[in-house]
Design an enzyme around this catalytic site. Structure first.
Site, PDB file in Angstrom:
ATOM      1  N   ASP A  84      36.464  39.461  21.719  1.00 10.07           N
ATOM      2  CA  ASP A  84      36.177  40.082  23.320  1.00 10.07           C
ATOM      3  C   ASP A  84      37.020  41.658  23.106  1.00 10.07           C
ATOM      4  O   ASP A  84      37.522  41.681  22.101  1.00 10.07           O
ATOM      5  CB  ASP A  84      37.050  39.205  24.361  1.00 10.07           C
ATOM      6  CG  ASP A  84      36.990  39.945  25.599  1.00 10.07           C
ATOM      7  OD1 ASP A  84      35.887  40.345  26.038  1.00 10.07           O
ATOM      8  OD2 ASP A  84      38.326  39.835  26.278  1.00 10.07           O
TER       9      ASP A  84
ATOM     10  N   THR B 196      38.211  43.635  25.968  1.00  6.99           N
ATOM     11  CA  THR B 196      39.196  44.008  26.982  1.00  6.99           C
ATOM     12  C   THR B 196      40.239  43.104  26.915  1.00  6.99           C
ATOM     13  O   THR B 196      40.245  41.881  27.066  1.00  6.99           O
ATOM     14  CB  THR B 196      38.885  44.224  28.527  1.00  6.99           C
ATOM     15  OG1 THR B 196      37.808  45.051  28.456  1.00  6.99           O
ATOM     16  CG2 THR B 196      39.816  44.573  29.290  1.00  6.99           C
TER      17      THR B 196
ATOM     18  N   GLU C  85      43.014  48.657  39.334  1.00 11.41           N
ATOM     19  CA  GLU C  85      43.457  49.181  40.675  1.00 11.41           C
ATOM     20  C   GLU C  85      44.914  49.667  40.791  1.00 11.41           C
ATOM     21  O   GLU C  85      44.912  50.563  41.248  1.00 11.41           O
ATOM     22  CB  GLU C  85      43.283  47.918  41.743  1.00 11.41           C
ATOM     23  CG  GLU C  85      41.904  47.288  41.917  1.00 11.41           C
ATOM     24  CD  GLU C  85      41.648  46.907  43.345  1.00 11.41           C
ATOM     25  OE1 GLU C  85      42.416  45.763  43.757  1.00 11.41           O
ATOM     26  OE2 GLU C  85      40.672  47.209  44.078  1.00 11.41           O
TER      27      GLU C  85
ATOM     28  N   LYS D 116      30.049  43.328  41.952  1.00 13.25           N
ATOM     29  CA  LYS D 116      30.760  44.506  41.242  1.00 13.25           C
ATOM     30  C   LYS D 116      31.066  45.616  42.139  1.00 13.25           C
ATOM     31  O   LYS D 116      31.198  46.605  41.460  1.00 13.25           O
ATOM     32  CB  LYS D 116      29.368  45.026  40.178  1.00 13.25           C
ATOM     33  CG  LYS D 116      29.171  43.883  38.889  1.00 13.25           C
ATOM     34  CD  LYS D 116      28.261  44.481  38.193  1.00 13.25           C
ATOM     35  CE  LYS D 116      27.942  43.453  36.985  1.00 13.25           C
ATOM     36  NZ  LYS D 116      27.455  42.076  37.308  1.00 13.25           N
TER      37      LYS D 116
ATOM     38  N   THR E   8      31.562  41.494  24.925  1.00 13.91           N
ATOM     39  CA  THR E   8      31.965  41.859  25.996  1.00 13.91           C
ATOM     40  C   THR E   8      31.389  42.020  27.286  1.00 13.91           C
ATOM     41  O   THR E   8      30.024  42.023  27.223  1.00 13.91           O
ATOM     42  CB  THR E   8      32.786  43.398  25.783  1.00 13.91           C
ATOM     43  OG1 THR E   8      33.366  43.992  26.785  1.00 13.91           O
ATOM     44  CG2 THR E   8      31.685  44.414  25.244  1.00 13.91           C
ATOM     45  N   GLY E   9      31.996  42.000  28.472  1.00  8.41           N
ATOM     46  CA  GLY E   9      31.366  42.203  29.753  1.00  8.41           C
ATOM     47  C   GLY E   9      31.248  43.558  30.008  1.00  8.41           C
ATOM     48  O   GLY E   9      30.552  43.820  31.182  1.00  8.41           O
TER      49      GLY E   9
ATOM     50  N   ASP F 112      41.185  36.571  25.384  1.00 13.78           N
ATOM     51  CA  ASP F 112      42.348  36.558  26.012  1.00 13.78           C
ATOM     52  C   ASP F 112      42.103  36.316  27.524  1.00 13.78           C
ATOM     53  O   ASP F 112      43.121  35.931  28.308  1.00 13.78           O
ATOM     54  CB  ASP F 112      43.148  37.926  25.981  1.00 13.78           C
ATOM     55  CG  ASP F 112      42.384  39.011  26.946  1.00 13.78           C
ATOM     56  OD1 ASP F 112      43.159  39.760  27.902  1.00 13.78           O
ATOM     57  OD2 ASP F 112      41.092  38.955  26.924  1.00 13.78           O
TER      58      ASP F 112
ATOM     59  N   ASP G  65      36.754  34.107  28.404  1.00 15.34           N
ATOM     60  CA  ASP G  65      36.417  33.819  26.914  1.00 15.34           C
ATOM     61  C   ASP G  65      36.519  32.297  26.562  1.00 15.34           C
ATOM     62  O   ASP G  65      36.427  31.963  25.420  1.00 15.34           O
ATOM     63  CB  ASP G  65      37.314  34.554  26.131  1.00 15.34           C
ATOM     64  CG  ASP G  65      37.266  35.999  26.333  1.00 15.34           C
ATOM     65  OD1 ASP G  65      36.239  36.541  26.637  1.00 15.34           O
ATOM     66  OD2 ASP G  65      38.292  36.797  26.691  1.00 15.34           O
TER      67      ASP G  65
END
Length: 1046
Positions: A393, A395, A501, A548, A676-677, A784, A788
């Site tokens: 992954d 991130t 955020e 999203k 990855t997304g 993580d 995943d």
């Protein structure tokens, strides 16, 4: 023309979605447990007796067996495997007088030892599981009843009970949130044990019950909750709350924000909830699927070799009977020979390997250079030594998941880290009347005012459109209440469900606009001048992976203006904001710098517009059928022609030593794929930054394809390129796999690196599965987050990184590490050692068994193929236990190179990918060694014995023991003090036990010089040639590792 070879669409079975399997498994389990009839329910507050149906008990049970099924279950799981059943049948055959070859214990003791070790291991696991379950089920909670507050165990809670849960207490069942003691009318929830996310979640009580004067009034009102049927979705809920005795009756819609799922922890205040699901119907229990049991490739190879040995056993037995010309009751003779040569298939092999794996797992846990590493699957440590593909992954795995604000872009002007003081001055000037501005030229004033107001609008929007809550904690000087009252900066901590955020809100604080307070219905911002701005929160539309984007409608208390703010990914926001010519280009530019981009917009609403929207929104929320679709439709009516305010860019920094770790893996012959997304530009930039794609490597970015023809053309274009990294999006990947699965995988596997972006969790698992099927190589998945888990469980080795996104991935993984850089040592050192040691151990156990079987074959051949055992009683048991077990098992401590050398030269790992330490070639070599040594010892004893048969036993058995001990010494490459102890202890045990073995060995004969020289000669002849061969091989054809150690 050769480049445009027509690609043939692959005929393949329908691809199955892993989520389908997951749901199917849960449904099957539900039916088996008598829960097949899932129905919606009406739950009356405080009246469990009014239930419409029978609900399961609120008991957590993670045990595999109960008291009565434990022994039968464990024995069945052992004997369902052919070889364990084979050894059981051998032992049982000794009860038949015509088949008995000696004392019963010679067959039953080894089998009993194996079973006792297995039963003890299972019993310890079951007891630990039982104690954990008992601790959870026995936790005490407070329940509201007509008799006041009473104490109740977690296992005694029923649907309809009103349960009080204190701060830092686990929620015992799935509940609807009714009341909180917090002044702001909300509470925070820690959900890391449910969804793996470490950030706190905000939960809101039912407004009607929160307004009641006391918690006791919940029993006085006539009200009920309508809840949907139990399901596995932890992120959604549909229900309604109804109070019948109100005037008029009250109806409120219930969503995920009103729920308290079991296994979460209350992080603030004391809450009261009504139980709606218990026991097997809990969301957390329904989401607990049994991951596939992973069997290592090494175990499969050992099983294959064991089958070959079994075939050899049958052949040898048939040959012996054939040489007797099938005389007499030859079929009984076959059985007797099968028993006589049963040691060809070593019963101790499985126990030795399992114990070895436990030692390897313990070594990984105790390695001080990779602290915090946990081994959750102790059955596959040697898999780490043969990984060909590593799928990771991005991130939180390659990056730290710690966001730093880097860029604010307004279209005409952009502010980086070096110009944040300008933003600060713009914000300051927006809230203060600067007299010097009046003296500026009118044109300059207008331009300055325009930029200032745009910056101010952008910063204010970023400070408002989020789900962040400031929490005040005592710091030793100021207590919590005082800090909250005066908005103490030193005591404030921001809590949110996303680190993005928090970084945005921290940035607005750094430029002068600080979020100081927030509750269910309002938000407070502090300006650079210290003025507090109050905003009423009218509606919040939380972020989801489908939408999203997230939005908020607020009313400025000072002006009464109603504003709808929204932020989200550029792919969705580009269709929502007003037309502009810079959004797409600047989003691409920022993504190429490795920044995560959010688009921020706003829309002013009149009072009438908002009232009309609210009426439609409330109506949509109250519907039970298709609620999410109706709600989305109403919100989308607002999401049109919004004013584009700015773009924000935050950077996710790389983890420590990611680059050298990836270089080590690449040099070790491991191909790394990043799944990855995230968006294509950001993923490509991170891959370059981490040196996953090297500077001199070409990159082929796979164009977006939607049809079979487009996929055909793009694959042909890709085929022309050589040695280039591939970057592809999830949508294009789906199309390629649908029509050209074989061709795509063939091309992708030739790439030095692959980056798949915009990947769903299901696609990640699908890619892992395809790699396994198409290449036959071992895969390792690293991640993580909760997204995943599918990939980690599908891979041959799953490694979870404990990160910002929580522990869900690390709990589901086979191995858990605290940092990505630890992966290098885990594979290069521990994986390599585990595989090489397991190979050496298995071959030595087989050698030990073949030696004694060869001697038995020679003995029977010399004595007219008689089915008479050479060694009986304790000799045969002692040989494979106390006399040779410790030296042979000490091979788990052997190593060919130091760990520092293994890390410095990862090329050593590449040799293991061919499977040479345990191959048919090495197996054949050890078989030949065993036959040579067994024959030499037996023929030597027969030639050198003088008068009595008992002397043959004494000479051959002593030579056999010494040969085994010397062979272990010959095999060892790096001596450990425990190895020396094991050798000496075994020799001392044999010498000491001779006193008690007078039944089998002539004690007076073994003290003579004649015995000593005969044993010495036989042992030297059996071992010396092998020592000479080993020396010559190391001299003229040394292995790679010996060149580094010399």
């Amino acid at each position: 023309m050769t480049d445009n070879i027509p690609l043939q669409p692959v005929r393949r079975p329908k691809r199955h979605d892993t989520r389908y399997y997951h749901c199917e498994a849960i449904c099957l389990r539900a039916l088996c447990c008598g829960m097949g009839d899932f129905r919606p329910r009406t739950v009356w507050l405080g009246h469990p007796e009014k239930r419409e149906q029978r609900y399961p008990r609120n008991v957590i049970n993670n045990q595999k067996y109960n008291f009565f099924t434990f022994l039968p279950g464990v024995l069945f799981n052992q004997f369902k495997y052919f070889f364990n059943l084979y050894f059981l049948l051998l032992a049982c055959s000794q009860f038949v007088e015509e088949l008995r070859l000696g004392a019963l214990y010679t067959y039953w003791v080894p089998l009993g030892l194996v079973l006792i070790i297995t039963i003890m291991r299972e019993a310890i696991e079951e007891i630990r599981c039982y104690l954990r379950d008992k601790e959870v089920n026995s936790q005490i909670y407070s329940k509201l009843s007509t008799r006041g507050t009473v104490k109740v165990k977690s296992s005694g809670i029923q649907v309809g009970d009103l349960i009080i849960v204190e701060k830092n207490q686990r929620v015992p069942a799935d509940m609807i949130f009714l009341r909180t003691s917090e002044r702001n009318g909300s509470c925070f929830l820690r959900t890391d044990q449910l969804d793996g996310e470490t950030d706190w979640k905000l939960r809101l009580p039912v407004a009607c019950t929160q307004r009641l004067p006391t918690a006791g009034d919940l029993l006085q009102i006539r009200s009920y909750v309508y809840a949907e049927e139990p399901n596995i979705d932890i992120h959604n809920f549909i229900g309604t709350f109804t109070r019948e005795d109100g005037d008029p009756p009250v109806n409120e819609s219930l969503s995920i924000e009103n729920t308290l799922w079991a296994s979460t922890v209350i992080a603030s205040g004391t809450v009261v909830g009504v139980v709606i699901y218990t026991g097997k119907e809990l969301r957390s229990v329904m989401n607990t699927s049994n991951p596939r049991h992973k069997v290592g490739l090494f175990d499969l190879e050992v099983n294959c070799l064991t089958k070959i040995l079994f075939g050899a056993l049958v052949v040898v037995s048939l040959v012996m009977v054939a040489l007797q010309h099938f005389a007499g009751r030859w079929y009984l003779q076959i059985f007797r020979f099968l028993l006589l040569f049963s040691h060809i298939v070593p019963i101790s092999l499985r126990v030795n390997l399992d114990m070895g794996k436990m030692v390897f797992s313990w070594m990984i846990k105790k390695d001080s250079k990779i602290p915090g590493t946990v081994v959750r699957a102790s059955t596959i440590p040697e898999q780490l030594g043969r990984i060909s593909y590593l799928l990771t992954d991005k991130t939180g795995t390659l990056t730290q998941n710690e966001m730093v604000f880097r860029r604010l872009h307004l279209g005409t002007v952009a502010y980086g880290m070096d110009s944040m003081d300008e933003v600060q001055s713009h914000v300051f000037s927006a809230y203060t009347q600067v007299k010097t501005c009046m003296r500026l030229a009118p044109a300059a004033t207008k331009v300055r005012k325009t930029i200032s107001s745009r910056v101010h609008e952008a910063v204010k929007a970023i400070a408002l459109v989020h789900n962040v809550t400031p929490v005040y904690e005592s710091n030793g000087v100021t207590d919590q209440a005082e800090a909250e009252q005066h908005y103490e900066d030193t005591c404030r901590v921001y809590q949110a469900s996303s680190p993005d955020e928090v970084s945005l809100v921290q940035w607005t604080e750094s430029v002068g606009l600080t979020l100081v307070g927030r509750d269910q219905s309002s938000m407070q911002l502090r300006t650079p001048t210290g003025q507090i701005l109050n905003f009423t929160i009218l509606q919040i539309f939380p972020f989801t992976y489908e939408s999203k984007r997230m939005g908020i409608i607020v009313r400025d208390e000072s002006t009464g203006e109603i504003t709808f703010y929204m932020k989200g990914a550029d792919v969705v926001m580009s269709g929502i904001v007003q037309y502009n010519d810079w959004l797409e280009e600047e989003c691409g530019n920022m993504a190429r710098e490795g920044l995560r981009v959010l688009v921020v917009s706003k829309k002013s609403l009149t009072e009438e517009q908002y009232q009309d929207f609210e009426a439609r929104y409330v109506q949509a929320k109250l519907s039970v059928h298709d609620r999410s679709l109706k709600v989305a439709t109403v919100i989308e009516s607002l999401e049109m022609e919004m004013e584009l305010l700015c773009l924000t860019g935050v950077e996710d920094q790389l983890q420590t030593d990611v680059r050298p770790t990836l270089e080590i893996l690449r040099n070790a012959g491991i191909k790394v794929w990043m799944l990855t997304g995230d968006k294509l530009e950001t993923a490509t930039c991170t891959a370059k930054n981490a040196h996953l794609i090297t500077r001199n490597q070409d990159i082929h970015i796979f164009r977006p394809v939607t049809t079979r023809g487009e996929a055909h053309l793009e694959l042909n274009a890709f085929r022309r390129k050589h040695d280039c990294a591939l970057v592809i999006s999830g949508d294009s990947l789906e199309v390629c796999l649908k029509y050209y699965e074989y061709e795509f995988m063939e091309l992708a596997c030739q790439c030095p690196a692959v980056v798949c972006c915009r990947c769903t969790p299901t696609q990640k698992a699908q890619i892992v599965r395809l790699l396994q099927e198409r290449t036959g190589k071992l895969t390792c998945a690293v991640g993580d987050g909760g997204n995943d888990v599918s990939m980690i469980q599908e891979a041959d080795c799953g490694v979870g990184v404990e990160g910002k996104e929580g522990k869900q991935a690390s709990l589901a993984a086979d191995f858990s590490v605290t940092q990505f850089k630890h992966l290098g040592r885990l594979l290069m050192v521990h994986g390599r050692n585990s595989y090489k040691r397991s190979a050496a151990l298995s071959q030595f156990v087989i050698h030990r068994s073949l030696c004694i079987s060869t001697m038995q074959a020679v003995f029977s051949s010399v004595f007219y193929f008689a089915s008479v055992p050479l060694y009986q009683g304790f000799l045969i048991i002692g040989y494979s236990t106390i006399y040779t077990m410790f030296p042979v098992f000490s091979l788990v401590l052997d190593k060919d190179v130091k760990s520092e050398v293994a890390m410095l030269y990862p090329e050593l790992y590449k040799d293991l990918l061919k499977g040479r330490p345990l191959s048919f070639k090495t197996f054949l070599i050890w078989v030949l060694i065993s036959i040579y040594q067994g024959s030499i010892i037996m023929y030597g004893a027969l030639l050198l014995f003088e008068s009595e048969f008992v002397h043959i036993v004494a000479i051959s058995f002593t030579s056999l023991i010494l040969t085994e001990l010397l062979m272990v010494a010959l095999t060892i490459q790096t001596w450990h003090w425990l190895m020396i102890v094991a050798e000496l202890l075994s020799l001392a045990s044999y010498v000491a036990s001779l006193v008690f073995l007078h039944e089998f060995i002539d004690i007076y004969f073994i003290t003579t010089v004649s015995f000593l020289w005969k044993v010495t000669v036989i042992t030297l002849v059996s071992c010396l040639p092998l020592y000479i061969l080993k020396y010559l091989r190391r001299r003229f054809s040394p292995p790679n590792y010996s060149k580094l150690t010399s």
